[in-house]
Scaffold this motif. Structure first.
Motif, short mmCIF file in Angstrom:
data_model
loop_
_atom_site.label_atom_id
_atom_site.label_comp_id
_atom_site.label_asym_id
_atom_site.label_seq_id
_atom_site.Cartn_x
_atom_site.Cartn_y
_atom_site.Cartn_z
N THR A 70 0.86 -1.17 0.00
CA THR A 70 0.00 0.00 0.00
C THR A 70 0.90 1.23 0.00
O THR A 70 1.98 1.20 0.56
N GLU A 71 0.44 2.28 -0.61
CA GLU A 71 1.19 3.52 -0.62
C GLU A 71 1.39 3.96 0.83
O GLU A 71 0.51 3.80 1.67
N TRP A 72 2.57 4.47 1.15
CA TRP A 72 2.92 4.68 2.56
C TRP A 72 1.92 5.53 3.33
O TRP A 72 1.58 5.24 4.47
N LYS A 73 1.41 6.56 2.70
CA LYS A 73 0.51 7.45 3.44
C LYS A 73 -0.77 6.71 3.82
O LYS A 73 -1.25 6.82 4.95
N GLN A 74 -1.30 5.96 2.88
CA GLN A 74 -2.50 5.17 3.17
C GLN A 74 -2.22 4.08 4.20
O GLN A 74 -3.05 3.79 5.08
N SER B 99 10.12 2.77 3.78
CA SER B 99 9.83 2.12 2.50
C SER B 99 9.14 3.10 1.55
O SER B 99 9.16 2.91 0.34
N GLY B 100 8.53 4.14 2.10
CA GLY B 100 7.91 5.16 1.28
C GLY B 100 8.91 6.19 0.77
O GLY B 100 8.54 7.15 0.11
N GLY B 101 10.15 5.99 1.13
CA GLY B 101 11.19 6.86 0.60
C GLY B 101 11.61 7.99 1.51
O GLY B 101 12.46 8.80 1.15
N LEU B 102 11.03 8.06 2.75
CA LEU B 102 11.45 9.12 3.65
C LEU B 102 12.85 8.80 4.20
O LEU B 102 13.15 7.65 4.49
#
Lengths: 235, 235
Positions: free
Chosen positions: B79-83, B129-132
DNA sequence: ACCTGAACACCGTTCAAGT
DNA sequence: ACCTGAACACCGTTCAAGT
């Protein structure tokens, strides 16, 4: 030990003196040491004597909280709302930091002492004077949560010994113990992150920086919403 | 009263059974009713018997917290990190809402039980994992504060009777009592704001909405920082 | 060897008895 | 009329005595 040198031993008990002593006791010995019996002993009176000036322990705690909230600086007039709120909240933060027991006391209380309500009311007033709608101001107050009062309940708390006298017992645990660092690699990674960037001594992280980071994140977001004329209907 | 109908009266004491009973007791009677003595009575044993399975009350509370944290849903993969973060935090929130005593218990504890660390670690993993960057992820965790665990310490708490059985004692105080509404006009104004817009019954405000409002404010702000390649050096 | 009653050192608060 | 010692109903936890 209990009787102070300068004052005649029969300084009459007063609500004021009880509150000041209670706050000093909580500051130095920790809130868990603040019992009616301990407090009475500190004042050189029998426990029952306190009940002439405070209804019970809950009312005592409320009054102590109100006194701490009273230390928050008054708002600086004629300031842009974002700066005004920011300064106010940072002042609240430093007041709460002088009395480490206060944050938790406020949270565990049913809330709503006159001083807190007065403070919150003035913060809302500033938001409204900055042009925010009552609707937006409402949600902003919720979004700020306890941060309005200057604390945010840090989850990994670097300074949790709250309420010890003397110098802080061991400045920092020197990063994570290696065995738990292995079990929680991502926590270990961020624990040592921002080492190089910020100039924090040791492995501790700068609580003040983290607080302002979050505060500004919220304030900037709010400002953007305001500029776009946000209302609850948007979502 | 204390012995349950279905089970033989001599169900052997076990850590599991102690914890479940303790949680049920705190849920229904409130955390302030959870004493070692009360708990023992509920289990039909002498207080001392508990100490065979838990070291002391603090360890009991830690174990109870860990059990509640264990109720938080696992992250949904791919899932997209924010979600992903959003879903995780809302799941944490509903777990904490099922056990109203847990939020305050977590805050008053020195923190850092294994289950909480595991949960926080996995949240950080998702951010990474979302790139932060590790740097940004660090500050994000601080900025979220207790919200990561699903609670935010609402300052004007509409549902503060936490831990009562039966239907909620009086759904809402029906706005502010007029005498304090007069003293705090700006609070009164926002208390009745967002009436027309949102479809909240009575004069209560929608806690879930407020929580998600703040959560999204933070998440959106964080996403913007990430997209701009923010580092601590920026400020 | 196991279990537990009694006890210890605390709580907040009440109340009747003493001055 | 005022003050307060003793007492009440609780805590968490220990420990020695009983089975």
């Amino acid at each position: 030990m209990a009787e102070q040198a300068g004052t005649p031993r029969r300084t009459p008990l007063s609500r004021e003196r009880i509150l000041r002593t209670a706050i000093a006791l909580a500051d130095t010995a920790g809130i868990e040491s603040l019992s009616m019996r301990n407090l009475a002993q500190e004042l050189g009176v029998v426990p029952m004597a306190l009940y002439k000036h405070v209804a019970n322990k809950d009312e005592l705690l409320d009054a102590m909280i109100d006194m701490v909230v009273g230390e928050i600086d008054a708002p600086i007039p004629d300031t842009e709302w974002k700066q005004a709120i920011r300064g106010r909240i940072l002042s609240a933060r430093s007041a709460l930091q002088r009395h480490p027991w206060a944050a938790l006391a406020i949270e565990s209380r049913n809330m709503a002492t006159p001083a807190i309500l007065g403070y919150l009311d003035s913060v809302v007033a500033t938001l409204r004077s900055g042009g925010l709608s009552a609707d937006l101001a409402h949600h902003v107050m919720h979004a700020m949560g306890s941060r309005v009062l200057g604390f945010s309940q840090e989850l990994f708390d670097t300074t949790r010994d709250a309420g010890r006298s003397g110098p802080n017992t061991a400045p920092q645990p020197a990063a994570l113990p290696p065995e738990i660092a292995a079990r929680f690699p991502h926590l270990a990674e961020i624990a040592t992150a921002s080492h190089d960037e910020t100039s924090v001594v040791g492995s501790g992280c700068d609580d003040q920086f983290e607080f302002e980071f979050a505060l500004d994140l919220l304030l900037d977001g709010i400002e953007r919403l305001q500029q776009r004329g946000w209302t609850s209907a948007h979502r």
